[in-house]
Design a protein around this motif. Sequence first.
Motif, PDB file in Angstrom:
ATOM      1  N   GLU A 265     -19.976  32.480  15.781  1.00  0.00           N
ATOM      2  CA  GLU A 265     -20.117  32.955  17.165  1.00  0.00           C
ATOM      3  C   GLU A 265     -18.837  32.696  17.959  1.00  0.00           C
ATOM      4  OE1 GLU A 265     -22.955  32.073  21.071  1.00  0.00           O
ATOM      5  OE2 GLU A 265     -23.595  31.412  19.067  1.00  0.00           O
ATOM      6  N   HIS A 266     -18.220  31.530  17.729  1.00  0.00           N
ATOM      7  CA  HIS A 266     -16.958  31.206  18.405  1.00  0.00           C
ATOM      8  C   HIS A 266     -15.859  32.179  17.980  1.00  0.00           C
ATOM      9  CE1 HIS A 266     -13.985  28.890  20.504  1.00  0.00           C
ATOM     10  NE2 HIS A 266     -13.315  28.622  19.385  1.00  0.00           N
ATOM     11  N   PHE A 267     -15.792  32.494  16.677  1.00  0.00           N
ATOM     12  CA  PHE A 267     -14.818  33.471  16.193  1.00  0.00           C
ATOM     13  C   PHE A 267     -15.025  34.823  16.890  1.00  0.00           C
ATOM     14  CE2 PHE A 267     -13.961  31.502  11.704  1.00  0.00           C
ATOM     15  CZ  PHE A 267     -13.194  30.522  12.307  1.00  0.00           C
ATOM     16  N   ALA A 268     -16.287  35.231  17.044  1.00  0.00           N
ATOM     17  CA  ALA A 268     -16.585  36.518  17.685  1.00  0.00           C
ATOM     18  C   ALA A 268     -16.135  36.501  19.146  1.00  0.00           C
ATOM     19  CB  ALA A 268     -18.077  36.810  17.586  1.00  0.00           C
ATOM     20  N   GLN A 269     -16.358  35.402  19.829  1.00  0.00           N
ATOM     21  CA  GLN A 269     -15.951  35.283  21.234  1.00  0.00           C
ATOM     22  C   GLN A 269     -14.433  35.347  21.385  1.00  0.00           C
ATOM     23  OE1 GLN A 269     -17.758  31.575  22.396  1.00  0.00           O
ATOM     24  NE2 GLN A 269     -19.779  32.494  22.786  1.00  0.00           N
ATOM     25  N   GLU A 270     -13.727  34.755  20.427  1.00  0.00           N
ATOM     26  CA  GLU A 270     -12.258  34.738  20.474  1.00  0.00           C
ATOM     27  C   GLU A 270     -11.639  35.931  19.742  1.00  0.00           C
ATOM     28  OE1 GLU A 270     -10.496  32.646  22.240  1.00  0.00           O
ATOM     29  OE2 GLU A 270     -12.258  31.503  22.884  1.00  0.00           O
ATOM     30  N   VAL A 271     -12.489  36.817  19.254  1.00  0.00           N
ATOM     31  CA  VAL A 271     -12.071  38.030  18.517  1.00  0.00           C
ATOM     32  C   VAL A 271     -11.201  37.653  17.309  1.00  0.00           C
ATOM     33  CG1 VAL A 271     -11.309  40.408  18.783  1.00  0.00           C
ATOM     34  CG2 VAL A 271     -11.964  39.111  20.804  1.00  0.00           C
ATOM     35  N   ILE A 272     -11.687  36.699  16.540  1.00  0.00           N
ATOM     36  CA  ILE A 272     -11.027  36.269  15.303  1.00  0.00           C
ATOM     37  C   ILE A 272     -11.763  36.891  14.123  1.00  0.00           C
ATOM     38  CG2 ILE A 272     -10.511  34.304  13.794  1.00  0.00           C
ATOM     39  CD1 ILE A 272      -8.780  34.202  16.208  1.00  0.00           C
ATOM     40  N   THR A 273     -11.033  37.589  13.269  1.00  0.00           N
ATOM     41  CA  THR A 273     -11.625  38.165  12.056  1.00  0.00           C
ATOM     42  C   THR A 273     -10.953  37.566  10.824  1.00  0.00           C
ATOM     43  OG1 THR A 273     -10.039  39.999  11.951  1.00  0.00           O
ATOM     44  CG2 THR A 273     -12.044  40.337  13.283  1.00  0.00           C
ATOM     45  N   PRO A 274     -11.625  37.582   9.662  1.00  0.00           N
ATOM     46  CA  PRO A 274     -11.029  37.009   8.455  1.00  0.00           C
ATOM     47  C   PRO A 274      -9.689  37.637   8.069  1.00  0.00           C
ATOM     48  CG  PRO A 274     -13.376  37.306   8.128  1.00  0.00           C
ATOM     49  CD  PRO A 274     -13.037  37.965   9.436  1.00  0.00           C
ATOM     50  N   SER A 275      -9.464  38.900   8.451  1.00  0.00           N
ATOM     51  CA  SER A 275      -8.188  39.539   8.108  1.00  0.00           C
ATOM     52  C   SER A 275      -7.006  38.836   8.754  1.00  0.00           C
ATOM     53  CB  SER A 275      -8.198  41.015   8.536  1.00  0.00           C
ATOM     54  OG  SER A 275      -8.317  41.129   9.941  1.00  0.00           O
ATOM     55  N   MET A 276      -7.260  38.045   9.795  1.00  0.00           N
ATOM     56  CA  MET A 276      -6.188  37.339  10.494  1.00  0.00           C
ATOM     57  C   MET A 276      -5.758  36.062   9.786  1.00  0.00           C
ATOM     58  SD  MET A 276      -7.551  37.686  14.413  1.00  0.00           S
ATOM     59  CE  MET A 276      -7.696  39.267  15.242  1.00  0.00           C
ATOM     60  N   TYR A 277      -6.605  35.556   8.876  1.00  0.00           N
ATOM     61  CA  TYR A 277      -6.260  34.279   8.257  1.00  0.00           C
ATOM     62  C   TYR A 277      -6.592  34.185   6.765  1.00  0.00           C
ATOM     63  CZ  TYR A 277     -11.264  33.227   8.875  1.00  0.00           C
ATOM     64  OH  TYR A 277     -12.631  33.259   8.823  1.00  0.00           O
ATOM     65  N   ALA A 278      -7.486  35.047   6.260  1.00  0.00           N
ATOM     66  CA  ALA A 278      -7.981  34.853   4.889  1.00  0.00           C
ATOM     67  C   ALA A 278      -7.467  35.880   3.879  1.00  0.00           C
ATOM     68  CB  ALA A 278      -9.510  34.861   4.883  1.00  0.00           C
ATOM     69  N   SER A 279      -6.750  36.901   4.313  1.00  0.00           N
ATOM     70  CA  SER A 279      -6.306  37.943   3.375  1.00  0.00           C
ATOM     71  C   SER A 279      -5.516  37.358   2.215  1.00  0.00           C
ATOM     72  CB  SER A 279      -5.461  38.991   4.105  1.00  0.00           C
ATOM     73  OG  SER A 279      -6.211  39.647   5.099  1.00  0.00           O
ATOM     74  N   GLN A 280      -4.533  36.510   2.533  1.00  0.00           N
ATOM     75  CA  GLN A 280      -3.687  35.968   1.459  1.00  0.00           C
ATOM     76  C   GLN A 280      -4.436  34.967   0.580  1.00  0.00           C
ATOM     77  OE1 GLN A 280      -2.564  32.705   1.307  1.00  0.00           O
ATOM     78  NE2 GLN A 280      -2.711  31.897   3.384  1.00  0.00           N
ATOM     79  N   TRP A 281      -5.559  34.417   1.053  1.00  0.00           N
ATOM     80  CA  TRP A 281      -6.373  33.573   0.163  1.00  0.00           C
ATOM     81  C   TRP A 281      -6.798  34.381  -1.059  1.00  0.00           C
ATOM     82  CZ3 TRP A 281     -10.452  31.103   4.037  1.00  0.00           C
ATOM     83  CH2 TRP A 281      -9.770  30.259   4.927  1.00  0.00           C
ATOM     84  N   PHE A 282      -7.234  35.607  -0.800  1.00  0.00           N
ATOM     85  CA  PHE A 282      -7.711  36.453  -1.891  1.00  0.00           C
ATOM     86  C   PHE A 282      -6.561  37.095  -2.665  1.00  0.00           C
ATOM     87  CE2 PHE A 282     -11.285  36.365   1.123  1.00  0.00           C
ATOM     88  CZ  PHE A 282     -12.298  35.946   0.269  1.00  0.00           C
ATOM     89  N   ILE A 283      -5.532  37.572  -1.960  1.00  0.00           N
ATOM     90  CA  ILE A 283      -4.430  38.287  -2.614  1.00  0.00           C
ATOM     91  C   ILE A 283      -3.654  37.377  -3.550  1.00  0.00           C
ATOM     92  CG2 ILE A 283      -2.235  39.480  -2.204  1.00  0.00           C
ATOM     93  CD1 ILE A 283      -3.450  40.600   0.367  1.00  0.00           C
TER      94      ILE A 283
END
Length: 393
Positions: free
Chosen positions: A270-288
Amino acid sequence: MSFGLQKLGVETGMERKRIDDYEPGPAPSPKALDRFGFIKQEFNASPDGLSKSRTVHDHEREERRVRKWRKMIGIGGSDWKHYVRRKPNVVKRRIRKGIPDCLRGLVWQLISGSRDLLLMNPGVYEGVPFKVVSLHILIMLMKNVLVQQLVIYETSASELDIIRDISRTFPSHVFFQQRHGPGQRSLYNVLKAYSVYDRDVGYVQGMGFLAGLLLLYMSEEDAFWLMVALLKGAVHAPMEGLYLVGLPLVQQYLFQFDNLVKEQLPKLGEHFAQEVITPSMYASQWFITVFSYSFPFHLALRIWDVFLHEGVKIVFQVGLALLKYCHDDLIKLPFEKLIHALRNFPEDAMNPDTLLPMAYSIKVSKRLAELELEYEKQNGKQAQSGESSGKQK
């Protein structure tokens, strides 16, 4: 370094050069190295004790562990498959505890299926010039159909991109430090060979960290076949979608991860949604890069041990465990500080003996399968909607 969610396929008119056309640069000046070959950072007191002296007891315990592993795999891996069939739970438990570093390269090849690919394709990869067998031939060989190998010499449209990115791959490791030196040449060879072998994938920036990690534990040929095993799915689901145009598998994984965060960590979601934080901003390179880009090396190795044996679910588990560990701090942060924190986790959160047991306790397999189906349905509807709109126009 940015691993954007876009893959560009731009041809260049510049004269194409191979790395062999360059002279090696000066050898790097001697510096203190940690036990993995990285330059020691004086300010870094790593939780795995890289900067601490290891006791006699530690060495004795490690020797006992190595003896157990040698007995389990046999000479050159000859007993591995038999042991896995007899005692799969023992194998899983020992891999989760960490593969001994001196045996890591061999075990990675055994659990990934790459050793079988190499043995079925002798002479296919011979460094430079590149000899690449087609995927069709590879599949037939895997089915034990007797065919004559089709081996051709090819150039790659990705050569300049590979050369440009090589110096950015593990720049603080002694093997890759010398400009156009042996390490950088090996990295170029593997990446170019794969880009010729699989032209649909070609080369994407994050692939350098996969190849670089593997080259620290095995030869060029072994690293090449392990990349084939991973991207083509010798044991687990194919990874090639992480690197195809549009990075479709990254998009799926981010959708799944976003939903898991909302379900398992609802207040943080919910906090991420309020701050408009999506996984693409921090987790993409975890998977790549499967955590090989920005995570402490000792932790990345432990994750890779499990990743090669159990599959991509460990990436989701580790990501969720990190967020859970840092939950109380993250939930207080505004957007700018939150982005920074999600890209720079505290040192205590990166201790594998704390983080990994927490990750193993998070059950995700069933929900990942459900979310994959949901994602496919949504994408199918979007594609059909796009086609309908096109017809209406």
